[in-house]
Design a protein around this motif. Sequence first.
Motif, mmCIF file in Angstrom:
data_model
loop_
_atom_site.group_PDB
_atom_site.id
_atom_site.type_symbol
_atom_site.label_atom_id
_atom_site.label_comp_id
_atom_site.label_asym_id
_atom_site.label_seq_id
_atom_site.Cartn_x
_atom_site.Cartn_y
_atom_site.Cartn_z
ATOM 1 N N GLU A 71 12.446 10.730 -38.413
ATOM 2 C CA GLU A 71 12.191 10.588 -39.846
ATOM 3 C C GLU A 71 11.981 9.137 -40.257
ATOM 4 O O GLU A 71 11.526 8.859 -41.370
ATOM 5 C CB GLU A 71 13.353 11.187 -40.638
ATOM 6 N N GLN A 72 12.300 8.199 -39.355
ATOM 7 C CA GLN A 72 12.104 6.792 -39.676
ATOM 8 C C GLN A 72 10.612 6.440 -39.605
ATOM 9 O O GLN A 72 9.858 7.049 -38.843
ATOM 10 C CB GLN A 72 12.893 5.917 -38.697
ATOM 11 N N PRO A 73 10.172 5.477 -40.415
ATOM 12 C CA PRO A 73 8.757 5.072 -40.364
ATOM 13 C C PRO A 73 8.457 4.285 -39.098
ATOM 14 O O PRO A 73 9.349 3.743 -38.457
ATOM 15 C CB PRO A 73 8.609 4.187 -41.608
ATOM 16 N N GLY A 74 7.192 4.221 -38.752
ATOM 17 C CA GLY A 74 6.798 3.408 -37.614
ATOM 18 C C GLY A 74 5.885 4.152 -36.671
ATOM 19 O O GLY A 74 5.314 5.194 -37.012
ATOM 20 N N GLY A 75 5.750 3.622 -35.469
ATOM 21 C CA GLY A 75 4.850 4.194 -34.463
ATOM 22 C C GLY A 75 5.449 5.405 -33.792
ATOM 23 O O GLY A 75 5.770 6.399 -34.436
ATOM 24 N N GLU A 76 5.650 5.331 -32.484
ATOM 25 C CA GLU A 76 6.139 6.476 -31.732
ATOM 26 C C GLU A 76 7.534 6.233 -31.179
ATOM 27 O O GLU A 76 7.876 5.130 -30.762
ATOM 28 C CB GLU A 76 5.203 6.787 -30.570
ATOM 29 N N LEU A 77 8.329 7.281 -31.165
ATOM 30 C CA LEU A 77 9.571 7.324 -30.421
ATOM 31 C C LEU A 77 9.208 7.946 -29.076
ATOM 32 O O LEU A 77 8.888 9.131 -28.996
ATOM 33 C CB LEU A 77 10.608 8.175 -31.154
ATOM 34 N N GLN A 78 9.223 7.143 -28.015
ATOM 35 C CA GLN A 78 8.670 7.574 -26.729
ATOM 36 C C GLN A 78 9.759 7.909 -25.718
ATOM 37 O O GLN A 78 10.669 7.112 -25.480
ATOM 38 C CB GLN A 78 7.775 6.483 -26.141
ATOM 39 N N VAL A 79 9.619 9.073 -25.113
ATOM 40 C CA VAL A 79 10.477 9.480 -24.007
ATOM 41 C C VAL A 79 9.694 9.283 -22.715
ATOM 42 O O VAL A 79 8.534 9.699 -22.623
ATOM 43 C CB VAL A 79 10.902 10.950 -24.130
ATOM 44 N N HIS A 80 10.324 8.656 -21.728
ATOM 45 C CA HIS A 80 9.698 8.463 -20.420
ATOM 46 C C HIS A 80 10.593 9.099 -19.367
ATOM 47 O O HIS A 80 11.804 8.859 -19.338
ATOM 48 C CB HIS A 80 9.486 6.975 -20.133
ATOM 49 N N GLY A 81 9.995 9.923 -18.496
ATOM 50 C CA GLY A 81 10.812 10.643 -17.519
ATOM 51 C C GLY A 81 11.806 11.539 -18.236
ATOM 52 O O GLY A 81 11.431 12.342 -19.091
ATOM 53 N N SER A 82 13.100 11.429 -17.869
ATOM 54 C CA SER A 82 14.190 12.070 -18.616
ATOM 55 C C SER A 82 14.023 13.591 -18.689
ATOM 56 O O SER A 82 13.975 14.188 -19.758
ATOM 57 C CB SER A 82 14.297 11.462 -20.013
ATOM 58 N N TRP A 83 13.978 14.213 -17.528
ATOM 59 C CA TRP A 83 13.674 15.636 -17.383
ATOM 60 C C TRP A 83 14.522 16.529 -18.276
ATOM 61 O O TRP A 83 14.001 17.352 -19.023
ATOM 62 C CB TRP A 83 13.843 16.019 -15.907
ATOM 63 N N GLN A 84 15.835 16.406 -18.215
ATOM 64 C CA GLN A 84 16.722 17.298 -18.973
ATOM 65 C C GLN A 84 16.576 17.076 -20.477
ATOM 66 O O GLN A 84 16.536 18.036 -21.262
ATOM 67 C CB GLN A 84 18.174 17.079 -18.545
ATOM 68 N N LEU A 85 16.460 15.819 -20.885
ATOM 69 C CA LEU A 85 16.283 15.499 -22.298
ATOM 70 C C LEU A 85 14.965 16.064 -22.814
ATOM 71 O O LEU A 85 14.907 16.634 -23.917
ATOM 72 C CB LEU A 85 16.328 13.987 -22.491
ATOM 73 N N VAL A 86 13.897 15.924 -22.035
ATOM 74 C CA VAL A 86 12.592 16.444 -22.450
ATOM 75 C C VAL A 86 12.661 17.941 -22.688
ATOM 76 O O VAL A 86 12.139 18.456 -23.684
ATOM 77 C CB VAL A 86 11.511 16.112 -21.399
ATOM 78 N N ARG A 87 13.323 18.656 -21.782
ATOM 79 C CA ARG A 87 13.436 20.114 -21.944
ATOM 80 C C ARG A 87 14.177 20.464 -23.234
ATOM 81 O O ARG A 87 13.777 21.361 -23.980
ATOM 82 C CB ARG A 87 14.137 20.710 -20.731
ATOM 83 N N THR A 88 15.249 19.756 -23.520
ATOM 84 C CA THR A 88 16.014 20.003 -24.744
ATOM 85 C C THR A 88 15.160 19.764 -25.982
ATOM 86 O O THR A 88 15.152 20.574 -26.917
ATOM 87 C CB THR A 88 17.258 19.100 -24.785
ATOM 88 N N LEU A 89 14.428 18.663 -25.994
ATOM 89 C CA LEU A 89 13.603 18.319 -27.147
ATOM 90 C C LEU A 89 12.422 19.278 -27.289
ATOM 91 O O LEU A 89 12.041 19.643 -28.405
ATOM 92 C CB LEU A 89 13.117 16.875 -27.033
ATOM 93 N N HIS A 90 11.846 19.686 -26.159
ATOM 94 C CA HIS A 90 10.749 20.664 -26.216
ATOM 95 C C HIS A 90 11.234 21.977 -26.806
ATOM 96 O O HIS A 90 10.595 22.539 -27.711
ATOM 97 C CB HIS A 90 10.182 20.909 -24.810
ATOM 98 N N ASP A 91 12.343 22.476 -26.308
ATOM 99 C CA ASP A 91 12.845 23.764 -26.786
ATOM 100 C C ASP A 91 13.242 23.717 -28.252
ATOM 101 O O ASP A 91 13.233 24.747 -28.936
ATOM 102 C CB ASP A 91 14.034 24.215 -25.928
ATOM 103 N N ALA A 92 13.576 22.513 -28.746
ATOM 104 C CA ALA A 92 13.919 22.352 -30.165
ATOM 105 C C ALA A 92 12.682 22.138 -31.036
ATOM 106 O O ALA A 92 12.794 22.026 -32.257
ATOM 107 C CB ALA A 92 14.877 21.175 -30.341
#
Length: 218
Positions: free
Chosen positions: A124-145
């Motif tokens: 919700e903060q302004p700006g460019g991108e909040l970028q995830v790199h690698g981080s397999w388990q975190l990516v799955r959690t964020l995708h499912d959400a």
Amino acid sequence: MKLSVHTFVSLDGVMQGPGGVQEDPSHGFDRGGWLVPHSGEGQLEPVAGWFGKAEAILLGRTTFQMMRAYWSQVTDPDNIVATALNHWQKYVVSNSLTDDDAAWGKTTVLRGDDVVEQVRRLKEQPGGELQVHGSWQLVRTLHDAGLVDVYRLIQFPVVVGDGKRLFADGAVPATYRITESQVVNGGAGAVALTLEQTAFATTGTGEFVVRDGRESTR
């Protein structure tokens, strides 16, 4: 901020340990470094462009520790990846790291059971991108959400076989459109893809049928 996910992936979807034997040997993975023999000059060129869009970096604990060990040694001021990781705002998701454990430039530890809500607030903060790199388990959690807006992948023409996959069984269905694609030369070649979410929670279904002798869909 948009939330974007960035990773290297094999033809069969493996994203684990592409850059080195000991990068991520968890779960007995012994094929680390599978990307290296298939890479060549210029093949990872899109990565600099990825980091150029970043406002902040979000990492899981394992990826954070691996990246810190490697990238903290890179002091070349012209290397945008090193500059981003060593000096820009980073967030690491962990309930075990102390602030001292996570000391690496501007790093904030996200703790607790409400990580999804914490990430939602960061978005919700302004700006460019909040970028995830690698981080397999975190990516799955964020995708499912339903929080991932953009995937940027470099897919290599190699079948790894075993390992952590970007979309393992049970991932929440979602639909994306390819907004950028590039065949990256060098080594065995690779394809760089940018995919943006179009609809979440359903991919839709249909079937091919023949009507009056003509192929059609319904």
